[in-house]
Design a protein around this motif. Structure first.
Motif: not given
Lengths: 557, 615
Positions: B393-400, B473-475
């Protein structure tokens, strides 16, 4: 109406309900039931780490394991379970029976459970092998199981019991309380139909009412002896015909130059999307698909050959496991298909099959006879194919004035088999005009049928079952030939369960799948006492006395 | 009422006008005569009728007289005529009327010719079912079915699903289902109506895959409690006997031990003991038993001698009574080893009855090392199972929200969660390996451990491999440019693009030395990771004799090595510059997070290796 899902659902329920390390204990009959629908990894993911047989008496004591017993409540299994409970190897026992268990058996088990290890006793009606979502088998095949009693019209007592229980389990697992129809001429179908009527009463069959009652249609193989005799050209059917599919596994160890990891392969719809997509295709389309599959693989290999940057590399590394799975699958199907085509070539099956189809579909005695004579004299045709052709010939021209069956039989020196085949399933034993040659009207019909454009010479024949089902779906199946037992209905059925006494074939399974796909609102499930390929079929018909060995599943090479 | 009706029977009139009937002409003739009648009158209102059938209809319509009731009321003797009429009517009229119906239907048939006859049959009957909920028709309606966007017109058909009321084309709204007047599903009383696929399939239980299950647990337990009580009683009784035996032995053996230590008990003592044993339980008579009740072996004078079980008194053979129960005074069945004062012979059944439950409890209470480790393993698994979706969920949030700033609080939180997850995975893996390497006492145990290990690997493979993709994804930020470029560029272009990309990073590294060094470090870590991975694959592929793969992999490995050397050199040069530069607090925090990223990604590589061997 998905038998695979129904069985899977039962088994998932078993392994899910008990948390912790588990061992799964099976007996001889439940093992194939499970191995047809479950994989090792799906069992592992539910903490089921060991699978063992209850008849293996040398199991180690592991009290820290919980035990799930999935057994058929036969006297043997109950006896083994009694012994097991008297001296339990594991901590907890959860007993699941694949059919109704007698009260006396429960009592016996309760008596020996002095250590109070049993936590649960349940009946889960997964008592049949689910092969495709719409195809099941009871795996009642020789030599372990004899279908016929004293004559070919009478059930063997044990077999009848097993069949009644098996189909009952199918009905219960699908939650259907059907009206029953059967093939009038078949004594065995009739007997079975009446057995159900008795069994269907009681609280187990108390289901939600459906719009129109489901139909259980009980047929007899002898009304269509032709289908199992023909060479098959669709993938699943072909593999079974030439190599034999046994509980989802194919034995390739006799194939020349086979790689060790391909000696035994698994054909599973769930695990193998390529197989799922192609199992009903004929060999031509299959070849094209395999080619493109290989190309897809090659293009991926090429892509991985072209590693020129770190990111390429990275991508490659990430995809590699998936890639290797693909390569395994590609090599499996390539090996399988090339073996099939090798066998076909070796036995000249194209030629044979052409005549088979002509014998099965058209009435043209003189030309058929001519080509038959030619093939019988040909040294390149295997003895088995010749016998098969003569059987087909005798079935079609049995009543024809000018037939030369006896001289053909003499030519082959195999008197018994063909005779017993006619005896099993000659015109006298069939109720429908299978070859459309018994009356002037049907002759006309068959001539008309011949005019239709045929896509493929080798797949012209469509099994009698397809026609029967079509009539049934339209509500036009005659009650005089397929009477109801007990209540009847004039409604068009929506759910149909077919049971073929004497075994069904993959060709029929394919037709059922086709009907299911093309007729929305109608769901059909086909099943039989066993799944035939023709080597096995003829073995069963030859009525060999107990003790003779069955042919190897698949054709000799 | 009936009799009065029969007086005014309409057929008296008819038979009068067709004189020929009562006479003995052949039936056929009279029938012909009758049908030839040009005209007849209604007996009630004298209206002229063209045919007998019209008369029938007229009678039932205007005078409410039905032929059936007339039939039953007329006498049998002049019934023959009416029977004949009826037959004639049914043979002549029925085919006609059905034909007429068919003719009426013809235009509709023509429209539906492509379809089955089903739909006609369905349309006919569904008038009674309510239509209030129907979707209003419009000129440009589309089929509601999501897979079909045909416009609804004469050719495609336009139908309301009788249940949900929405508009569909013909092919998506032709399934039969029983509905009641309120357009609700009613399998018993309902009328057949055409409905759409969704309504058809959403019927209760239609897609049910759950079969019947029947539980016998309560019956079983009921039976068992009965038996258990008996077994308990039996067990207790035997234990009592055992206690008594122990007392007897104690009183008899203690003086004896003092007086004649070390010598065999004398015959008299044996005798006495036997007598006291027999006083506790009556011994079975030797002569009455010819074979062992447990193993059915025949007794003989010398070979297979009779023995008595001291607990139940039965005669059994040597083999079946070889279980010596040691006696002690305290409580004979609690413990098996301490201060035993002698042994008694007991048969198999008695021994089991006394000891079985106790042994079982003992075995249950012992937890083997596998179980301990396994419990730990499962604990970690549940931990992972709860954090993993949160992280996703966090990743999706970060991405969005397109947060790429590494100092952002959310970003750091995500990085922390990721680290936590990876730690858990590492622990999980370590434990599963430990389980696999545990010393197994038996083959089955070995098999069990291997299976647990295998399952753990499957789990890692499913849940950790996707995680491996995530740092990208993060970098994503700084990979992005050339990553996207190369996808649609030819191989020739690729190298140059890649070179550009790298030179760009290098050039930035020289200007911003600290950050540059960090990127290169990371790159190196990634490269090393790849190297181990690829080596693993090569070993594997060679094992499986997939030489094509090996070739590809080897070239890849070579390239990797070159790249690693290059990066190492660069690192050497940049690190010297970086050492002199000062570090601000903000950048150092970035460094720590990203260095954890890189270390964790190196630690990742050995799982991958392990997983690769698995596949």
């Amino acid at each position: 109406m998905d038998v695979v899902k129904a069985v899977q659902n039962y088994i998932n329920k078993m392994v899910n309900e008990v948390p912790g390390m588990k061992v799964l204990l099976l007996d001889a009959e439940t093992t194939p039931i499970i191995s047809n629908v479950m994989t090792q990894s799906s069992l592992l993911s539910h903490e089921t780490y060991l699978v063992d047989r209850i008849d293996n008496r040398n199991r180690d004591r592991m009290r820290h394991l919980k035990c799930i017993c999935f057994l058929r409540p036969t006297t043997d299994s109950i006896q083994l379970l009694v012994e097991e409970l008297r001296d339990p190897c594991y901590g907890d026992y959860h007993l699941y029976f694949s059919n109704t268990i007698k009260k006396s058996s429960i009592e016996r088990l309760a008596e020996v459970d002095e250590q109070e290890v049993v936590r649960e006793v349940q009946e889960y009606f997964a008592d049949y092998c689910a092969i495709n979502p719409d195809f099941y088998s009871l795996n009642l095949s020789l030599p372990q199981h004899h279908l016929y009693g004293d004559s070919k019209h009478i059930w063997d007592g044990k077999a009848l019991q097993r069949v009644v229980e098996g189909v009952l389990a199918v009905l219960l697992s699908l939650k259907k309380k059907p009206l029953i129809r059967y093939e009038r001429i078949s004594k065995m179908a009739e007997k079975l139909a009446h057995e159900y009527q008795i069994q269907e009463e009681g609280p187990l069959f108390d289901f939600r009412r459906t719009d129109t009652p489901p139909i259980l249609l009980i047929l007899d193989r002898r009304n269509d002896p032709v289908t199992p005799l023909l060479s098959q050209w669709t993938y699943q059917a072909m593999v079974h015909e030439l190599l034999g599919i046994h509980n989802g596994r194919v034995d390739l160890s006799d194939v020349p130059d086979i790689r060790p990891e391909l000696k035994e392969i698994v054909l599973s719809r769930d695990q193998d999307p390529f197989y799922k997509k192609n199992m009903y295709l004929n060999i031509g389309d299959l070849g094209a698909n395999i080619k493109s599959y290989v190309e897809e693989y090659q293009s991926k290999t090429k892509l991985s050959m072209n590693i020129e940057s770190i990111s390429d590399m990275k991508r490659f590394v990430e995809e590699y496991p998936e890639f290797r799975k693909l390569s395994g699958n590609v090599s499996k199907h390539v090996a399988l298909a090339s073996e099939l085509s090798r066998l076909y070539e070796k036995e000249n099956l194209l030629e044979v099959s052409e005549l088979e189809q002509s014998l099965a579909c058209y009435e043209q005695h003189s030309s058929d006879l001519k080509s038959l004579q030619k093939l019988i004299e040909s040294p390149n045709i295997s003895e088995e194919s010749k016998i098969r052709l003569v059987i087909l010939y005798s079935l079609r021209y049995e009543k024809s004035q000018s037939n030369v069956i006896t001289s053909l039989i003499d030519q082959l020196h195999k008197h018994g088999l063909i005779g017993s085949m006619i005896q099993y399933s000659g015109t006298e034993q069939r109720q429908d005009d299978l070859f459309s040659n018994e009356s002037i009207f049907s002759k006309g019909k068959s001539a008309f049928k011949g005019l239709k454009g045929v896509e493929n010479v080798y797949t012209q024949h469509s099994p009698h079952l397809a026609q029967t089902l079509e009539l049934l779906i339209k509500g036009k199946l005659k009650e005089t030939s397929y009477p109801f037992v007990g209540n009847s209905t004039k409604d068009r059925p929506q759910d149909i369960i077919v049971f073929m006494v004497g075994g069904a074939t993959y060709e029929e399974a394919r037709h059922v799948a086709q009907i299911n796909a093309s007729t929305p609102g109608v769901r059909i499930v086909l099943g039989g006492t066993t799944v035939h390929n023709n080597a096995f079929y003829r073995f069963q018909q030859s009525g060999s006395p107990a003790g003779t060995r069955p042919p190897k599943f698949g054709r000799s090479r | 009422m009936m009799s009065s009706l029969s007086d005014s029977n309409p057929f008296t009139n008819l038979s009068a006008s067709s004189n020929s009937f009562p006479t003995n002409n052949s039936q056929r003739e009279s029938f012909d005569d009758f049908t030839n009648i040009e005209q007849c009158l209604c007996p009630l209102c004298n209206e002229p009728m063209v045919s007998i059938s019209q008369l029938y209809r007229h009678l039932s319509d205007s005078h409410d007289i039905h032929l059936d009731s007339l039939d039953s009321s007329t006498d049998q003797k002049d019934d023959g005529f009416i029977q004949l009429l009826k037959k004639a009517q049914s043979t002549i009229l029925n085919p006609l009327s059905s034909k007429a119906k068919n003719i009426a239907k013809l235009p509709q048939m023509a429209i539906n010719k492509v379809n089955d006859v089903d739909s006609i049959w369905l349309d006919e009957q569904s008038d009674v079912v309510t239509k209030i909920h129907w979707q209003f028709e419009d000129d440009n309606d589309l089929c509601t079915n999501s897979t079909c966007d045909k416009s609804l017109n004469l050719r495609n058909g336009k139908y309301n699903c009788r249940k949900c009321g929405k508009l569909f084309c013909d092919s998506h709204c032709r399934l039969p289902m029983r509905l009641n007047r309120q357009a609700l599903h009613d399998p018993v009383e309902g009328i057949w109506c055409r409905v759409c696929d969704d309504c058809f399939q959403s019927r209760e239980g239609y897609l049910d895959t759950e079969g019947v299950m029947r539980s016998h647990t309560t019956t079983f337990i009921k039976y068992r409690t009965k038996g258990i009580e008996r077994a308990h009683l039996e067990g207790n009784r035997l234990e009592k006997r055992l206690e008594k035996l122990a007392k007897v032995y104690a009183t008899q053996s203690s003086p004896e031990n003092n007086s004649q230590s070390g010598l065999k008990p004398s015959l008299t003592i044996m005798h006495r003991r036997r007598a006291s044993e027999q006083s506790i339980v009556k011994w079975e008579d030797d002569a009455s038993v010819s074979c062992c009740p447990l193993c059915q072996s025949q007794f003989g004078k010398m070979i297979n001698r009779r023995h008595h079980c001291r607990l139940c008194g039965r005669v059994v053979c040597e083999k079946c009574s070889s279980f010596k129960i040691s006696l002690n005074l305290t409580n004979c069945s609690e413990t098996t080893d301490n201060d035993s004062i002698g042994e008694v012979r007991a048969c198999k059944t008695c021994r089991d009855a006394v000891f079985r439950r106790k042994e079982y409890n003992e075995e249950i209470s012992k937890t083997p090392p596998v179980v301990m480790l396994y419990q730990k393993l499962m604990k970690i698994k549940t931990a992972i199972d709860t954090t993993l979706p949160k992280f996703q969920d966090m990743l999706i949030m970060l991405k969005s929200q397109e947060i790429v700033n590494q100092t952002h609080a959310d970003y750091q939180l995500a990085a922390r969660t990721r680290k936590e997850l990876l730690d858990n995975f590492a622990q999980f893996d370590a434990i599963s390996k430990k389980i696999n390497s545990l010393l197994a006492r038996s083959k089955t145990e070995k098999r069990l451990q291997a299976s647990i290990h295998l399952a753990a690997n499957q789990y890692l493979q499913q849940n950790m491999l996707p995680l491996q993709v995530l740092p990208k994804l993060l970098k994503k930020e700084h990979d992005n440019d050339y990553y996207e470029d190369y996808h649609d560029s030819s191989p020739d272009m690729l190298l140059s693009v890649f070179d550009n990309g790298r030179t760009r990073t290098i050039s930035t590294s020289s200007t911003k030395s600290l950050k540059g060094e960090e990127t290169i470090r990371q790159q190196l870590a990634v490269l090393l990771e790849q190297e181990t991975l690829v080596q693993g694959y090569i070993v594997d592929a060679t094992k499986q004799r997939k030489f094509d793969d090996v070739k590809t992999l080897k070239t890849a490995l070579d390239e990797l090595k070159v790249e690693i050397n290059k990066t190492r050199k660069e690192l050497g040069t940049t690190s010297s510059t970086s050492s002199s530069s000062t570090t601000s607090s903000s950048t150092s925090s970035t460094l720590s997070t990203s260095s954890t990223l890189s270390t964790t990604s190196t630690s990742l590589c050995d799982y991958d290796f392990m997983i690769a061997t698995l596949l």
